[in-house]
Write an enzyme that holds these catalytic residues in place. Structure first.
Site, short mmCIF file in Angstrom:
data_model
loop_
_atom_site.label_atom_id
_atom_site.label_comp_id
_atom_site.label_asym_id
_atom_site.label_seq_id
_atom_site.Cartn_x
_atom_site.Cartn_y
_atom_site.Cartn_z
N LYS A 68 4.78 -9.03 -6.57
CA LYS A 68 4.70 -9.17 -5.11
C LYS A 68 3.24 -8.91 -4.72
O LYS A 68 2.80 -7.78 -4.66
CB LYS A 68 5.63 -8.16 -4.44
CG LYS A 68 6.18 -8.58 -3.09
CD LYS A 68 5.15 -8.70 -2.00
CE LYS A 68 4.73 -7.37 -1.43
NZ LYS A 68 3.58 -7.48 -0.50
N GLU B 195 -0.71 3.72 -9.02
CA GLU B 195 -2.16 3.84 -8.93
C GLU B 195 -2.48 3.86 -7.45
O GLU B 195 -2.33 2.85 -6.76
CB GLU B 195 -2.80 2.66 -9.67
CG GLU B 195 -4.22 2.95 -10.10
CD GLU B 195 -5.24 2.54 -9.07
OE1 GLU B 195 -5.58 3.40 -8.23
OE2 GLU B 195 -5.68 1.40 -9.10
N CYS C 264 -10.25 1.66 -4.43
CA CYS C 264 -9.54 2.93 -4.57
C CYS C 264 -10.43 4.00 -5.19
O CYS C 264 -10.32 5.16 -4.88
CB CYS C 264 -8.26 2.74 -5.37
SG CYS C 264 -8.53 1.88 -6.90
N GLU D 70 -8.90 8.98 2.90
CA GLU D 70 -9.44 7.75 2.33
C GLU D 70 -9.72 6.79 3.49
O GLU D 70 -8.82 6.42 4.23
CB GLU D 70 -8.41 7.15 1.38
CG GLU D 70 -8.89 5.88 0.70
CD GLU D 70 -7.88 5.33 -0.31
OE1 GLU D 70 -6.68 5.31 -0.01
OE2 GLU D 70 -8.31 4.92 -1.41
P1 NAI Z 1 0.00 -0.55 1.26
O1 NAI Z 1 0.14 0.55 0.30
O2 NAI Z 1 0.92 -0.61 2.41
O3 NAI Z 1 0.15 -1.96 0.50
C1 NAI Z 1 0.05 -2.17 -0.87
C2 NAI Z 1 1.15 -3.12 -1.33
O4 NAI Z 1 2.42 -2.49 -1.16
C3 NAI Z 1 1.24 -4.43 -0.55
O5 NAI Z 1 1.61 -5.45 -1.43
C4 NAI Z 1 2.36 -4.15 0.44
O6 NAI Z 1 3.01 -5.30 0.87
C5 NAI Z 1 3.29 -3.31 -0.39
N1 NAI Z 1 4.18 -2.43 0.38
C6 NAI Z 1 4.00 -1.91 1.61
N2 NAI Z 1 5.03 -1.14 1.96
C7 NAI Z 1 5.90 -1.15 0.92
C8 NAI Z 1 7.14 -0.51 0.66
N3 NAI Z 1 7.70 0.31 1.52
N4 NAI Z 1 7.73 -0.74 -0.54
C9 NAI Z 1 7.16 -1.55 -1.44
N5 NAI Z 1 5.99 -2.16 -1.26
C10 NAI Z 1 5.35 -1.96 -0.09
O7 NAI Z 1 -1.49 -0.58 1.76
P2 NAI Z 1 -2.06 -1.36 3.04
O8 NAI Z 1 -1.13 -1.21 4.21
O9 NAI Z 1 -2.40 -2.72 2.63
O10 NAI Z 1 -3.36 -0.50 3.34
C11 NAI Z 1 -3.28 0.72 4.05
C12 NAI Z 1 -4.20 1.73 3.45
O11 NAI Z 1 -3.80 2.04 2.13
C13 NAI Z 1 -5.64 1.31 3.31
O12 NAI Z 1 -6.36 1.53 4.45
C14 NAI Z 1 -6.11 2.17 2.17
O13 NAI Z 1 -6.51 3.43 2.65
C15 NAI Z 1 -4.90 2.32 1.31
N6 NAI Z 1 -4.91 1.39 0.17
C16 NAI Z 1 -5.29 1.86 -1.03
C17 NAI Z 1 -5.35 1.01 -2.11
C18 NAI Z 1 -5.77 1.49 -3.42
O14 NAI Z 1 -6.00 0.69 -4.32
N7 NAI Z 1 -5.88 2.77 -3.61
C19 NAI Z 1 -5.05 -0.41 -1.98
C20 NAI Z 1 -4.61 -0.80 -0.68
C21 NAI Z 1 -4.57 0.08 0.34
#
Ligand code: NAI
Ligand code: MG
Length: 781
Positions: free
Chosen positions: A181, A255, A289, A386
């Site tokens: 996904k 991660e 990240c 973050e």
């Molecule tokens: P997110 O954690 O919501 O999204 C990452 C992935 O998880 C996306 O594919 C999303 O569709 C999916 N997702 C969202 N809610 C889910 C759920 N309940 N169950 C399963 N999958 C789910 O991150 P988002 O909203 O894109 O970004 C928000 C913040 O998260 C950013 O501002 C950043 O601080 C952090 N982030 C950190 C990352 C990292 O690599 N450490 C990567 C992306 C975001």
């Protein structure tokens, strides 16, 4: 003189989009299938529409999981070499279409073409080559393991293709099939990859892509047909996934986020370090990240360093991502842009001083200038949260110890960058940093052979390297386990007040901080034989006792720094002292359990202690040679304080089989011995007392397993949790340990054969007793 724009052509990408009429379904079972609902993916740099993609429903997820399930058996049966050929073909495919992927990624995500061309795509290619190798070597190197099955993978928007490669390559290499996904902001390179992978001969159903938002991801997590979830994204969602998968038997790797320190000592090459900062926090607009987002500079050079850094910031160019001469592209989405702005404002409101260079940003689109916040308090929001944008916060330190303290002052633990020309200093600091990756005089280096992943709330599991491939395998001996036999005689533990009045010969106390300790509640519980005869009494531990034991274990950190030789000696000594009392232990086990093989249980326990004495100085990491001038040291580090619920089966051998690997690797343990048969563990106090085991290394709290487990799981000072009890115990261990994201190892109520060394001795457990830290040390001037 100024640079003119040097745009990369997007003609090839536009042509590919046109062949799909800029509209995509899901990729399931080897072909595109239409979705019912849709949403748009846009170009962050311009806000313009790029493509329409499908919003995955439960039904779509179900179809994809079924396709993956059908393909899994044949894919695994294809064998290591067969899969190696496919992974190799995928690497070649990516290479052949490198430019198409690089431009599409740049358009969909907004990141500079320079980065997608030179980093994202080549690293993705490297991952497929590297893992083609693991597939090839699986039969020889990983013979005790097999594929997990169907894997659900959820990835973020910051490195869409690279995260696909990090997840898909090891999963497929090991014989799993995948439902991926992608992130809602950046689904396109995954769809292109799936399409071209099938043109390159990947069998239908082996890789399925379902696009959608969080709800689609959640449906994948909750699908009963999925055997493992691998997630990269926010810590918040990581926690939700840990809770949702708790007790289901699904394996999980997370991660998550970071707030990584970038430490500059006064003897660093300052100009080199300034360039390092540019790569640490302005690479990918800081949406990384492992971004070095917390600058820690030694006081004596701080003023000069900040001066040079500001000058360098004035030279950064922000512009259209397809312009080959820009340093920074667009932020992923207006939502993220707003979030970054709000956090910066909050930082200023909390007292930070803001610096943004006088550079021009494109007039439209999602852009944020490179930003430096100085005068930042360690506890302020911008120093702890973050930001996930091009924002660096800076603080100063005086001594190396203070640098380590500040660096570790975070609930995260993903990476760190250490700058000093004194190699002795840098290598002294690296092991003290609580994080999974350390770069010495470098930053943001990655390679498929070098594991990547976090400590603490940055998640668990590794991607890349040998440690990464294990995350997609299960031990054959464990896969064959059956549910534990229900104990035939239900024995009610008789809880009695008044600890001071022993009714039988002696009431065993608890063992905390190297001393026998009376239980806080002054209660004891009676231990009965299978026929109902009283065989002894033990203390009834409670929350307070567990807390005391955790504090004692925390204080015993000297054990984690002791030499492996030293730990080996103590394990041998324990074996020797147990040997001396073998008959006594055997008759105790016989009295408690009624089993006839009590003698062989003691013998096996002695052997096991010897075995871990042997392993203590041999399970010791690796030196990787990534494609650069330098090395990466993969260090096996202890988790720290590990809580443990011991099985009722084999009350001595089960206890030894879990305690020994943990302490061999330098962990300190808080042990709840078998609830039904705890006397082998309480008898063991004397072995501990006579074997020079330092106080606090092994703490034992007897009592009710369910309540003691709850306290251990919820305790924020416990780093890991091993639970070998009931199915319900496993579920609550996984569910209740989400607070600080403990590393858990649970048996899901399945019976482990403690007499069989293939399932209960050596690397199979040692692997869970450590977390790998990779320390990158480039050579050269
Ligand atoms: P997110 O954690 O919501 O999204 C990452 C992935 O998880 C996306 O594919 C999303 O569709 C999916 N997702 C969202 N809610 C889910 C759920 N309940 N169950 C399963 N999958 C789910 O991150 P988002 O909203 O894109 O970004 C928000 C913040 O998260 C950013 O501002 C950043 O601080 C952090 N982030 C950190 C990352 C990292 O690599 N450490 C990567 C992306 C975001
Ligand atoms: Mg997009």
């Amino acid at each position: 003189m100024d640079y003119g724009p040097a745009p990369e052509s997007d003609a090839e990408v536009r042509a590919w989009l046109a062949t799909h009429k800029s509209s995509f379904g899901h990729f399931i079972g080897g072909k595109f299938v239409p979705g019912a609902k849709h949403f748009d993916s846009t170009e962050p740099a311009t806000g313009k529409f790029l493509a329409r993609v499908a919003e995955g429903s439960n039904k779509d997820i179900d179809a994809a999981v079924s396709a993956a399930r059908r393909a899994q058996g044949p894919w695994e049966k294809l064998g290591g070499h067969g899969r190696a050929r496919h992974l190799y073909a995928l690497a070649r495919m990516l290479q052949r279409h490198a430019r198409l992927f690089a431009v599409l990624e740049s358009l969909d995500n907004g990141k500079p073409i320079r980065e997608t061309r030179d980093l994202d795509v080549p690293l993705a290619v490297r991952h497929f080559y590297h893992h083609a190798g693991w597939a090839q070597l699986q039969d020889s190197e990983l013979a005790a393991y097999k594929a997990i099955g169907v894997v659900g993978q959820i990835i973020p928007w910051n490195f869409p293709l690279l995260m696909l490669a990090w997840k898909v390559a090891p999963a497929l290499a090991a014989g799993n099939t995948v439902v991926l996904k992608p992130a809602e902001f950046t689904p396109l390179t995954a769809l292109l990859f799936a399409e071209l992978a099938h043109k390159a001969g990947l069998p239908p159903g082996v890789l399925n892509v379902v696009t959608g938002e969080g709800a689609t991801g959640a449906a994948l997590v909750e699908h009963a047909g999925v055997d493992k979830i691998a997630f990269t994204g926010s810590t918040e969602v990581g926690r939700l996934i840990r809770k949702a998968t708790a007790g289901t038997g699904k394996s999980l790797t997370l991660e998550l986020g970071g707030k990584s320190p970038f430490i500059v000592f006064d003897d660093a090459d300052l100009d080199g370090a300034v360039e390092g900062v540019v790569d640490a926090i302005w690479f990918n607009q800081g949406q990384v990240c492992c971004a070095g987002s917390r600058l820690l500079v030694q006081e004596g050079v701080a003023t000069e360093f900040i001066k040079r850094l500001k000058r360098r910031m004035g030279k950064l160019r922000v512009g259209h991502p397809l312009d080959k001469s820009i340093d920074m592209g667009a932020i992923i989405d207006p939502i993220q842009l707003k979030r970054i702005g709000m956090l910066v404002d909050k930082g200023v409101a909390e007292g930070a001083e803001k610096f943004q260079p006088e550079i021009t940003l494109p007039a439209t689109g999602c852009f944020f200038p490179p930003t430096l916040l100085t005068n930042v308090e360690t506890s302020s929001t911008v120093a702890t949260e973050e930001i996930f944008g091009p924002v660096l916060v800076s603080m100063t330190f005086r001594t190396p110890d203070e640098a380590v303290m500040l660096a570790n002052n975070s609930r995260y633990g993903l990476s760190a960058s250490v700058w000093s020309e004194t190699i002795g200093l840098a290598l002294d600091i690296a092991p003290k940093l609580q994080c999974g990756v350390v770069w010495v005089n470098a930053t943001n280096l990655f390679d498929a052979a070098v594991g990547f992943g976090g400590y603490r709330e940055s998640g668990f599991g590794r991607e890349g390297g040998r440690e990464g491939i294990y995350e997609y395998l299960k031990l054959k001996a464990w896969a064959a386990r059956k549910p534990k036999a229900v104990q035939r005689i239900a024995i009610e533990a008789e809880v009695k007040p008044n600890f001071d009045e022993p009714s039988v010969d002696r009431t065993a106390k608890l063992f905390i901080g190297g001393k026998q300790a009376r239980p806080d509640g002054n209660y004891s519980r009676t231990i009965l034989s299978p026929s109902g005869k009283i065989v002894g009494e033990v203390g009834e531990g409670n929350r307070k006792d567990i807390r005391n034991a955790v504090a004692a274990a925390r204080a015993a950190e000297g054990w984690s720094k002791a030499t492996a030789h030293n730990r080996a000696q103590i394990l041998y000594y324990m074996a020797e002292n147990l040997s001396a009392r073998a008959d006594e232990f055997a008759s105790r086990i016989k009295a408690m359990t009624g089993v006839s093989k009590a003698k062989s249980e003691v013998k096996a326990s002695i052997l096991r202690l010897f075995s871990y004495g042997a392993w203590a100085d041999k399970y010791d990491g690796a030196v990787h040679s990534p494609p650069l001038r330098g090395v990466a040291l993969a260090m096996n580090e202890p988790l720290g304080v590990v809580g443990m619920i011991c099985p009722d089966e084999a009350p001595l051998l089960g206890f030894i089989s879990l305690v020994a690997p943990l302490i061999a690797m330098g962990n300190r343990a808080v042990v709840v011995p078998s609830e039904r048969h705890p006397l082998a563990a309480t008898d063991f106090y004397q072995v501990l007392e006579t074997s020079d085991v330092p106080a606090g290394v092994i703490n034992i709290v007897t009592g009710g397993r369910d309540t003691l487990l709850k306290t251990l799981a919820e305790h924020d000072d416990v780093d890991g949790l091993w639970v070998f009890g009931s199915k319900e115990n496993s579920a609550s261990a996984e569910k209740l340990s989400t607070g600080n994201l403990k590393r858990t190892l649970v048996d899901h109520g399945l019976a482990t054969d403690w007499f069989d060394s293939a399932s209960s001795e050596g690397p199979v457990l040692l692997r869970h007793a450590v977390q790998v830290k990779n320390i990158w040390i480039p050579y050269g001037e």
